[in-house]
Design an enzyme around this catalytic site. Structure first.
Site: not given
Length: 804
Positions: A526, A548, A552, A593
């Protein structure tokens, strides 16, 4: 233009001597600036100093290979290079050391950054691009070690894009067929940083014209290389990156940092390989010294042995170059001594001129303040106290603005009960002073051009009568398709962005249509995805860097915070990087996430926009808006919205979501609910249930967090409902607290409140896995219903009896 004497057979010996002497003069000038600069810090005239002494000769060789259109992404040791390419004078060097807030005096940052942090100007005064292909360019330095590396990758990749992507051949003010090289510099100790390794790997994969100079003096402040690097040798452990006949990779060059002819040969070779073949090169410049130690904060005699110090004195690159010149009959000892004597005086004179220019406006301001304080003292019953302030200020021979304004403000404390024209004059002067001086230290955090992102008007999506309901991702995908056709300089890249069209298929089929360079897959890295975007944006392209998931972003947050968002500010409006960062977040089950780190991002990313669209049409509108302007932004798409149905607009690529404008998505009169993103859908569901019990809420979608509600529409709603609840899935004290602060304090919403303003947030932890984990971790419909009901119950317990 300086040339390589070893490769130019037409160069006469006299011309060769002249060129070498010119180089030596630059080296001596740079060294004298370092020596005198250290004294200025130690005597208190400057705040802090970090200098490039010991690296002079390699930088002379580098400057010979550096051509118009090339870019530097370096660190705070490269002053000799900047002098050699004609971008740094003696007086400018000292202006930077003093922190002169005038861009004409300190063109690097106008005092925004400490000395040793260099930049050239990419922009005209109106914010438009200069011809970058026709000048030598330096991206603005940052202090965090290895932080310059990700940006370097993007600066190099831009050349590959310009050489290979069709439709942008006319952008000759940015590139001539991708012939430009991006040159990076880093100290040997900083090669231990992960950002260095991530960038090295990425450049090897991408095969871009990037040359990395490693200045190796064996130390990282006081820590020897044996504690820094395996085998104490960065080029030795990078051997696996060396290209072969059958495998792509790096060209790795080692050279002694004190050998002038060998350095010239090494840099000419590196330039040709990178420029012609688009192959990355690592130049390991060894056996360098650091004569004054790391910085003015300490002495290297504390940690270097007597033997090491003796070796450094002998192998000092300037000493070795001088010796080589005498041995090769380029100059005599007497001639060089005379040159050195003249340069010492030039540096002293330049320092004096810089200090005089730095103090001149402040002495004028000091005189004004002293006069006003004297007048005030004569009219006040507290004359003696004010006279002391005046006399102390008048006796300061090197006044700072802090001292000047501080004295003026303190004087007002002695006349709080008095009313005189002298007092009013002083108050007016203080207010005018702020208006005049504050921008010198605060301007250009965001674009100040007449047309910036906040001025782009909304264009509503339009629909045919028979518009189809489609998955939200399809709206996004087709809008991206239109963008890539409309703007040939746009490109998008990220993990899984290319072949499969991103994990949620918002880019489905676009790589096949627009090519692998414009819709690209990258590795899991990243920080350098961000760096690719920053560098390419600085070179006139319009990249969209895809991270994504919102979680992240933490991997690249340092680069975003220290480099991207400060760029326009730290260059005082002379550089920009209009990078769009695309990510998705909220409401996917599990710790990793589903984070909503918005509070942290808001505080760490001042200088770019943070946009939080509630659906994909709104998100598409933000992309369209941003491509009409030149500012960086982070767009957080709703992770659980890609499969929800939205109508397909017929004006793709044209409709625009306004930045900094909230939207009232439901009107009501009992309480104002403010939220954003995925949480809005929960709020809307709760509002329906509240309506059933007679509570009519007003719902506001912030749409943007940075900036937030430029038109102050939230407080207008509070003025109508007299109650406020901010609902957010961020942790307590995060984005909800920021929104509440804006409404209650900044917009003075407290004046309209009949009930305590409140927030409803997620729990302090990340959400536990699964649907139940989400329910017990983030605001639910029931949470919102009960919170609103309790607020209304407090105001009207008779009609709304307590629930529990």
């Amino acid at each position: 233009m300086q040339t390589d004497p070893k490769t130019n057979s037409d160069l006469s010996f006299e011309d060769f001597k002249t060129e070498v002497l010119t180089d030596y003069k630059t080296a001596v000038t740079s060294r004298e600036c370092s020596l005198l600069g250290r004294r200025e810090v130690l005597t208190g005239k400057a705040k802090f100093g970090i200098f490039g002494d010991g690296k002079e000769v390699p930088q002379l060789a580098w400057a010979k290979a550096f051509k118009n259109g090339d870019w530097r992404s370096g660190y705070y040791r490269d002053q000799t290079f900047m002098m050699a390419i004609g971008q740094l004078t003696i007086q400018q060097f000292f202006a930077g050391l003093y922190g002169h807030s005038d861009l004409d005096a300190d063109p690097m940052s106008a005092g925004r950054q400490m000395g040793g942090h260099f930049a050239t100007h990419s922009l005209n005064k109106d914010g438009s691009w200069k011809n970058l292909a026709n000048q030598k360019n330096s991206s603005a330095d940052i202090s965090p070690t290895a932080g310059q590396m990700p940006r370097l990758l993007g600066l190099a990749q831009a050349s590959k894009i310009f050489r290979n992507v069709k439709g942008i051949e006319n952008k000759t003010n940015f590139s001539i067929n991708g012939n430009e090289v991006a040159w990076g510099t880093i100290g040997n100790a900083s090669t231990s940083e992960g950002l260095f390794w991530e960038t090295i790997n990425a450049a090897g994969v991408l095969q871009v014209p990037m040359v990395v100079n490693v200045w190796d003096d064996e130390y990282g402040i006081s820590v020897h290389a044996k504690h820094q690097t395996t085998k104490e040798n960065i080029s030795e452990i990078l051997k696996g990156f060396q290209r072969t006949e059958n495998e792509e990779g790096y060209e790795i060059i080692r050279v002694k940092g004190w050998s002038y002819p060998e350095l010239i040969e090494a840099y000419q070779k590196a330039s040709k390989i990178a420029r012609d073949e688009h192959v990355p090169v690592l130049i390991h410049v060894q056996e360098l010294t650091q004569p004054q130690g790391h910085s003015t904060s300490g002495s290297h005699e504390r940690y270097k042995s007597k033997e090491r110090l003796e070796w450094e004195a002998e192998h000092d690159c300037n000493v070795q170059m001088r010796k080589w010149m005498i041995e090769n009959d380029i100059a005599t000892d007497e001639e060089l001594s005379e040159i050195e004597k003249v340069i010492k005086k030039e540096v002293r004179d330049g320092k004096k001129a810089a200090l005089k220019a730095f103090l001149a406006p402040q002495k004028k301001e000091q005189k004004e303040a002293v006069t006003l304080l004297g007048n005030l003292a004569e009219s006040s019953q507290n004359k003696n106290f004010i006279e002391k302030l005046k006399n102390d200020l008048a006796s300061d021979t090197e006044p700072l603005r802090k001292t000047i304004l501080g004295a003026a403000r303190k004087a007002l404390r002695y006349v709080t009960t008095e009313d005189s024209s002298e007092k009013r004059q002083l108050i007016d002067w203080i207010e005018n002073y702020y208006e005049l001086i504050q921008p010198k230290y605060s301007a250009h955090l965001y674009s100040e051009a007449e047309e910036n992102a906040k001025t782009i008007s909304e264009v509503q999506p339009e629909y045919d009568d028979d518009a189809k309901d489609v998955d939200g991702r399809v709206v996004l995908r087709d809008n991206f398709d239109t963008i890539f056709s409309k703007h040939p300089d746009t490109l998008i890249f990220g993990e899984d962005s290319g072949e499969i069209g991103d994990v949620n298929q918002g880019l489905e089929g676009l790589q096949e249509k627009h090519g692998k360079l414009r819709v690209a897959d990258v590795g899991i890295r990243e920080a350098t995805i961000l760096g690719q975007g920053i560098g390419m944006a600085m070179r006139g392209l319009r990249p969209i860097a895809e991270i994504q998931y919102l979680d992240y972003v933490l991997y690249c947050l340092q680069i975003m915070s220290d480099d991207l968002v400060t760029l326009r500010y730290r260059t005082n409006g002379t550089q920009k990087a209009p990078l769009i960062v695309r990510t998705r977040g909220h409401r996917l089950e599990g710790i990793w996430h589903s984070g909503s780190q918005m509070g942290g991002l808001i505080h760490l990313l001042r200088g770019m926009y943070i946009l939080v669209p509630r659906n994909m049409t709104k998100a598409a509108g933000f992309y369209n808006t941003l491509l009409e302007t030149d500012e960086p932004a982070l767009i957080v798409e709703c992770l659980n919205g890609y499969r929800l149905k939205e109508k397909m607009p017929n004006n793709l690529g044209e409709f625009r979501t306004p930045i900094g404008v909230v939207e009232t998505i439901k009107e009501g009169e009992d309480i104002t609910l403010v939220s954003y993103g995925s949480t809005l859908r929960v709020v809307e569901e709760a509002a329906k249930e509240l309506q059933q019990v007679g509570i009519n809420v007003e719902i506001i979608d912030t749409q943007s967090l940075l900036p937030l509600d430029l038109n102050e529409d939230m407080v207008k709603s509070v003025a109508k409902t007299n109650r406020l609840l901010v609902v957010d899935e961020d942790v307590p004290g995060g984005a909800a607290a920021y929104i509440l602060n804006t409404i209650v304090e900044k917009q003075n919403g407290y004046r309209h409140l009949d009930s305590k303003p409140q927030t409803l947030t997620a729990k302090a932890h990340r959400p536990s896995y699964g649907t139940d984990g989400d329910y017990f971790s983030k605001p639910s419909v029931e949470d919102i219903f009960e919170k609103v009901y309790a607020i209304i119950h407090e105001a009207n317990p008779e009609n709304f009896p307590k629930l529990r």
